[in-house]
Design an enzyme around this catalytic site. Sequence first.
Site, PDB file in Angstrom:
ATOM      1  CB  SER A   1      -0.961  -0.039   1.190  1.00 19.35           C
ATOM      2  OG  SER A   1      -1.956   0.946   1.079  1.00 19.35           O
TER       3      SER A   1
ATOM      4  CG  ASP B   1      -6.723  -2.570  -3.355  1.00 20.42           C
ATOM      5  OD1 ASP B   1      -7.132  -1.439  -3.041  1.00 20.42           O
ATOM      6  OD2 ASP B   1      -5.565  -2.964  -3.138  1.00 20.42           O
TER       7      ASP B   1
ATOM      8  CG  HIS C   1      -5.851  -1.945   0.227  1.00 24.63           C
ATOM      9  ND1 HIS C   1      -4.961  -1.622  -0.765  1.00 24.63           N
ATOM     10  CD2 HIS C   1      -5.345  -1.407   1.367  1.00 24.63           C
ATOM     11  CE1 HIS C   1      -3.973  -0.918  -0.260  1.00 24.63           C
ATOM     12  NE2 HIS C   1      -4.188  -0.774   1.031  1.00 24.63           N
TER      13      HIS C   1
END
Length: 314
Positions: free
Chosen positions: A165, A256, A286
């Site tokens: 991320s 995501d 995610h």
Amino acid sequence: MEPLAPGMRRIGAIMRRLPGASIANTTPEQLAKRSGAKTPELAASILMGNAPKSVTIEDRTADGVPVRIYTNGPKSSEQSARVRPLIMYFHGGGFVFGDLRGGDWICGTVAKNLDAVVVSVDYRLAPKHPFPAAVDDCYAVLVWAAANAEELGADSAKIGVMGESAGGNLAAVVSLMARDSGEVAIGHQALLYPSVGAGDTESRRQNADAYILSGADMARFGELYAGPSDDWRVSPIRASSLGGLPATLIEVGGHDPLHDDGVLYAKALEKAGVDVELIEYPAMPHGFLNFPRFARDATAGITAVVASQRRALL
């Protein structure tokens, strides 16, 4: 689209009900309390797992930045004939949340299965420390680790970076910085559902109300990080050149908002002549690698990371 995996649907629904679960709805007072707070050990153990028992963990500082160092147990006589690869890890959390404990399963598993030294970086967080504090910390620790590789029991000629991320963004950015400076030779980057500044993509619209990370959350994280979107250190996909970057693995989840960020970055790297592998997990949201007990593809995801690192670094 393949349905969201049941385990992640359950954990996502639980997390959505927790107070302050959405950064978009978090008050300044709640944010001040949560940002920089350490993950409770019980919650971390249940949700995020633990490092394998054979892995030793050492906390220290590098140029004033807290780091956690993971090393597989005592070397066998066969292992002692070579020095271990050095892997840098940058945690996720939208540049606002996250700590060293959250990376124990990911880092410990890589340390064990690759037989590597893994250095996790507790970089400064926004909004107290906005852009480019995180970038500066991550690059400084990368340079420190390379310079001190021998003392760490690692090989400065076999360096990889990985992050998920926001940490995937930081891994991509420090790879670009290292390429341009020539200070550190990075041989591999593993970018796990990274944010690379791809803009208004189809996956951001399609997954605007997804579990774990929503479109509103992404917008708020960007505001708090306070980095200009046209700066390649915020949006590495906008770098003037992506050529000369190391072999790359990118993993993305089908549910995501950042799915297309990873896909588009893979395409841009491939166009620039970089050796890149893209792996999609259609049923994952995610952050699925942070939930090894609940995400059915977490083990497959980390296994693919280690395999890619092994091909590039060993």
